[in-house]
Design a protein around this motif. Structure first.
Motif, mmCIF file in Angstrom:
data_model
loop_
_atom_site.group_PDB
_atom_site.id
_atom_site.type_symbol
_atom_site.label_atom_id
_atom_site.label_comp_id
_atom_site.label_asym_id
_atom_site.label_seq_id
_atom_site.Cartn_x
_atom_site.Cartn_y
_atom_site.Cartn_z
ATOM 1 N N GLN A 146 0.325 -1.237 0.290
ATOM 2 C CA GLN A 146 -0.014 -0.168 -0.018
ATOM 3 C C GLN A 146 0.863 1.374 -0.168
ATOM 4 O O GLN A 146 0.401 2.112 -0.528
ATOM 5 N N CYS A 147 2.071 1.619 0.461
ATOM 6 C CA CYS A 147 2.742 2.063 0.388
ATOM 7 C C CYS A 147 3.391 2.736 -0.660
ATOM 8 O O CYS A 147 3.752 4.266 -1.368
ATOM 9 N N ALA A 150 1.837 4.095 -3.667
ATOM 10 C CA ALA A 150 2.372 5.624 -4.025
ATOM 11 C C ALA A 150 3.279 6.000 -4.348
ATOM 12 O O ALA A 150 3.697 7.199 -4.544
ATOM 13 N N ALA A 523 4.087 8.423 3.286
ATOM 14 C CA ALA A 523 3.551 7.098 4.045
ATOM 15 C C ALA A 523 4.129 6.111 4.916
ATOM 16 O O ALA A 523 5.891 6.720 4.817
ATOM 17 N N VAL A 541 -0.847 6.786 4.306
ATOM 18 C CA VAL A 541 -0.058 6.874 2.670
ATOM 19 C C VAL A 541 -0.864 7.853 2.587
ATOM 20 O O VAL A 541 -2.536 8.480 2.825
ATOM 21 N N TRP A 565 -4.802 12.216 5.127
ATOM 22 C CA TRP A 565 -4.065 10.872 4.231
ATOM 23 C C TRP A 565 -4.883 9.996 5.106
ATOM 24 O O TRP A 565 -6.469 9.947 4.956
#
Length: 602
Positions: A146-147, A150, A523, A541, A565
């Protein structure tokens, strides 16, 4: 005799008045309607046409004149419209209609509900991004994925990936290449699936390919359950595999589309990972013991000896410089790089400085034995994405235990960080010179802007137009006379600015023009729990700011803005703010930062 003949003019005139059409402008609330009035149709005919145009039922209509020479008050149903002398009424005829429509008109723009949109469009406009399902202690994987979602350079290069690029050989090498290609392909497909749906996605293929590429991640506990893994180990392994697959000018060019990235900017990086995440580190080793001997005069006198002269005489060991590539910085929380320092670290910058400096033992050719050396590491090439690992976990020896195996521990100490990380002090002198030019230029522009504002120039009002100052005519004339000189000054400043820009040498690929060495946090991977082999990982994130959106409010007296965020707890996604992320510094049982991801600040 024949009866007298009646002149035809009179009946002919009456017939024309009754059948002639007259244009009428009807004022109805805020709307204006145009109709044609035929007097022979009577009041009912006029109301019928108004009902067709406006939707107001005839029984609700109240018609009043605005032009003179029509009727008085509200128009009655039995009024004879042919009795009006329309030749005396100014054209166009204006009347007023009062009454509400019987049925409501629909909205001009059709309302479309999120549930009715196709999956891809729904995912694009959804208020929150989609999460990842936990398939059994896979939070370490979900948080890192997930980080990196981005990280634009990685996403763009993955999108253009079509197959293995490494040179596969026979036997084991070919199998390794194949597993690497499967891992990168499944990661690419997972990001595509996340972008196409609003529901949580199961990362089944990525988990399977991870266990194929890293057998240690396939370990299970006593009951057969998957064991918890380290998020940083997965992150480093992901970058290692991606570096082998995303190689060459095509992969790098896709990541930095729209920017010129050549050998001058890459400075030796030949794959996307080293270009986007990698740093070229310059490590300088200095022998402490020979430096002390030179300071004491080499033992042959009382006067201190010059370092160069001492080196020429063989008294001082010459410094040793080495270069290496790293894909992350480390923030030491307790102790320095030599594990002997007891500096109290309270901020991320202090921990990074500790990790870049230290002491070690190395053989000295001058002394003919092992000696103590000082190590100083500086960044010689900056990346567009900077990762910082907090040294939360360490191995503690247990000599008093039966197995003497030791135990893995976690450091709970709080280490603060802000939304911006300045790496100027961690760079080599060559890189600092380039960054300083950009900083000096930005400072000069800011001072000039403030001075112009104090002089009343270029002050913007609320409407975006320049505001006029309360100046006298004499002052305006004086400014007009000095206008030519001002233009020359501006031209000189522009020329100087261009010369400064030409002198700036690249310090890394994909960095913005006039980069000043500042990175913004986008992130964070956090770990919750006191057990180093357990606990729970989550991802935080920064949300994408829409174009034209106003700047968020500042957080207290800091320079950080309280932006939007998202926190990813596997398949559960919740909104949060920057101030919530900055609280992830540790010091308790709450989530604490483990991996911080920064991107170059424009």
């Amino acid at each position: 005799t024949a009866p007298p003949r009646i002149p035809p003019s009179t009946p002919l005139r009456l017939h024309n008045v009754a059948t002639m059409s007259h244009p009428i402008v009807v004022k109805w609330g805020k709307e204006t309607v145009e109709v044609n009035l035929v007097p022979s149709g009577g009041v009912k005919g006029l109301k019928a046409e108004l009902e067709e145009k406006t939707g107001v039922p005839q029984d609700r209509q109240k018609i009043m004149p605005k032009s003179k020479g029509l009727w008085k008050g509200v128009l009655k149903d039995d009024f004879d419209l042919t009795s009006i002398d329309y030749a005396k009424v100014k054209s166009p005829i204006q009347i007023l209609l009062m009454g509400s429509a019987a049925k409501l008109t629909g909205p001009k723009v059709k309302t479309v509900f999120l549930e009715d949109l196709p999956p891809e469009e729904a995912a694009r406009v959804a208020p929150e991004p989609s999460g990842l399902v936990n398939l059994g202690n896979t939070c370490y994987l979900n948080s890192v994925v997930q980080c990196l979602r981005a990280a634009d350079p990685l996403r763009k290069s993955l999108a253009s990936y079509t197959g293995p690029t490494s040179n596969g050989g026979a036997g084991g090498a070919g199998l390794a290449d194949q597993s690497n290609a499967v891992f990168v392909s499944t990661l690419r497909d997972l990001y595509r699936n996340l972008d196409r749906t609003t529901e949580a996605v199961q990362p089944t293929q990525v988990v399977m390919s991870t266990k194929m590429s890293f057998p240690e991640f396939a370990r299970t506990g006593p009951q057969g359950q998957p064991m918890q893994q380290d998020a940083e180990e997965f992150f480093s392994g992901l970058l290692n595999i991606a570096a082998q697959e995303l190689r060459g000018p095509e992969a790098i060019g896709a990541a930095f589309a729209g920017r010129t990235v050549g050998d001058r900017e890459l400075l030796g990086a030949n794959n996307l990972i080293d270009a986007a995440f990698g740093m070229k580190l310059e490590e300088t080793l200095t022998c402490d013991e020979t430096a002390v001997a030179a300071a004491a005069g080499g033992g042959d006198g009382d006067d201190a000896m010059d370092v160069d002269a001492a080196a020429a005489l063989g008294v001082v060991e010459p410094p040793v410089k080495m270069y290496d590539t790293a894909r992350k910085l480390v923030c030491n929380i307790q102790g320095g790089a030599d594990a002997s320092s007891q500096v109290n670290v309270t901020h991320i910058a202090e921990g990074i400085e500790l990790s870049l400096n230290g002491k070690l033992e190395k053989r000295s050719d001058v002394l003919g034995r092992d000696a103590v050396w000082s190590k100083k590491t500086r960044i010689a090439r900056l990346p567009p994405i900077l990762t910082v690992q907090f040294g939360r976990f360490y191995w503690k020896e247990t000599p008093d235990s039966q197995d003497h195996a030791g135990v893995k521990c976690k450091v709970m100490k709080p280490v603060a960080f802000s939304g911006t990380l300045d790496v100027y002090d961690f760079c080599t002198e060559e890189v600092q010179k380039v960054l300083k030019k950009a900083r000096d230029k930005a400072l000069a522009e800011e001072e000039e802007r403030i001075n112009r504002k104090l002089r009343g120039e270029d002050i913007k009002g609320d409407g975006g137009e320049a505001m006029e100052t309360d100046e006298t005519d004499g002052k305006k004339k004086a400014e007009a006379v000095a206008g030519d000189d001002a233009d020359e000054d501006e031209a000189l400043k522009a020329a100087l600015a261009m010369s400064v820009e030409e002198e700036l040498t690249p310090v890394g690929p994909g960095l913005p023009d006039n980069f000043q060495g500042q990175y913004e946090l986008f992130a964070v991977v956090t770990h919750k729990g006191r057990d180093a082999d357990g606990g729970h990982y989550m991802a935080w994130v920064r949300g994408e700011k829409p174009e034209g959106a106003p700047e968020a409010e500042k957080i207290g007296d800091s320079e950080d803005t309280n932006d939007d965020w998202y926190v990813f707890d596997d398949d559960e996604v919740s909104p949060c703010k920057t101030e919530d992320v900055l609280k992830l510094k540790g010091g308790g049982d709450w989530h604490m930062s483990y991996l911080n991801f920064y991107r170059c600040k424009k």
